[in-house]
Design a protein around this motif. Structure first.
Motif, short mmCIF file in Angstrom:
data_model
loop_
_atom_site.label_atom_id
_atom_site.label_comp_id
_atom_site.label_asym_id
_atom_site.label_seq_id
_atom_site.Cartn_x
_atom_site.Cartn_y
_atom_site.Cartn_z
N GLU A 1 0.46 -1.24 0.55
CA GLU A 1 0.00 -0.29 -0.10
C GLU A 1 0.99 0.99 0.05
OE1 GLU A 1 -3.62 2.64 2.55
OE2 GLU A 1 -2.88 0.33 3.12
N SER B 1 2.61 1.56 -3.92
CA SER B 1 1.31 2.45 -4.41
C SER B 1 1.13 3.37 -4.47
CB SER B 1 0.33 1.38 -3.87
OG SER B 1 -0.88 2.27 -5.02
N LYS B 2 0.82 4.49 -3.24
CA LYS B 2 0.98 5.63 -2.81
C LYS B 2 2.26 6.99 -3.24
CE LYS B 2 -2.04 5.01 1.67
NZ LYS B 2 -1.50 5.63 3.35
N GLU C 1 -4.37 -0.73 -10.49
CA GLU C 1 -5.00 -0.50 -9.27
C GLU C 1 -6.81 0.28 -9.92
OE1 GLU C 1 -3.18 3.02 -8.10
OE2 GLU C 1 -2.91 1.96 -6.43
#
Length: 237
Positions: free
Chosen positions: A38, A41-42, A207
């Motif tokens: 996560e 991904s950011k 995503e």
């Protein structure tokens, strides 16, 4: 009948359908970079925005240069958010991913050569202003009649206008063109809105929303090597 071909680059030609987020994340895991998916991904999204907004990548940069600058932006995000990551990983990840891309492009090159002998090809890519350097470095620039690059033309996918520019470059009616890309939302939907036929290289997203709605693609494939057979199928051969 299909008379011209519009090709996506990133995620299509250079990874055979894998999203670049997935490729980079695999390399992060390979080198045990201490972040979770996560957070990565950011960092990935932050890096993509930074490269799109700021002139960090220059026209002469190779893909290895691009990857190094991309990962540098990701690491900056991680550091700014309190993660302890070693800069030595940047070069390692960039080299690893560049080797993967170079190998994948080499496998795609014979397909591109055969395609270019059958149809005029136009590349339509969301890229950073250096796609011609990347194509030249990987030895595939000669296969394309024209290149439509978002950073140059000022239009980005999923805006259908970028695919219209590709159609215009082919000087063919949209219905005589086929778009081949890995992103359903950024390639297939805008291409259909432009009036083109579509072949979706449907392998692994990152995503993108899974709507469960029926695909509007004219054909789905799971390997770039299938594109010529796919076009022949659309032409009834």
């Amino acid at each position: 009948m299909i008379e011209g071909v519009l090709l996506d680059y990133g995620g299509t030609i250079d990874t055979n359908g894998l999203h670049w987020g997935s490729v980079l994340w695999k390399s992060y895991q390979k080198y045990d970079v201490p972040v979770d998916r996560e957070t990565f991904s950011k960092a990935y999204s932050y890096g993509e925005r930074a490269l799109a907004i700021h002139p960090i990548i220059q026209p002469g940069h190779t893909f290895l240069d691009t990857l190094q600058l991309k990962v540098e932006q990701q690491f900056q995000f991680l550091k700014d958010n309190g993660f302890k990551v070693e800069d030595a990983f940047i070069e390692m990840i960039a080299a690893d991913c560049n080797h993967f891309a170079k190998t994948t492009v080499a496998q795609a090159a014979p397909i591109l050569k055969e395609l270019s002998e059958l149809f005029p090809l136009v590349l339509v890519s969301n890229f950073y202003g250096n796609i011609n350097s990347v194509l030249s470095d990987f030895g595939i620039d000669r296969y394309f009649n024209a290149v439509v690059e978002s950073a140059v033309v000022g239009v980005r996918k999923p805006n259908p206008a970028i695919y219209q520019l590709g159609v215009d470059a082919l000087q063919l009616p949209a219905e005589a063109c086929v778009v081949i890309g890995d992103s359903y939302s950024k390639d297939i939907i805008p291409a259909k809105e432009t009036g083109c036929k579509t072949i979706w290289l449907n392998v692994q997203g990152w995503e993108e929303t899974d709507t469960k709605a029926p695909s509007v693609a004219d054909l789905e494939i799971n390997n770039f090597t299938m594109v010529i057979g796919g076009i022949n199928g659309l032409n009834g051969h």
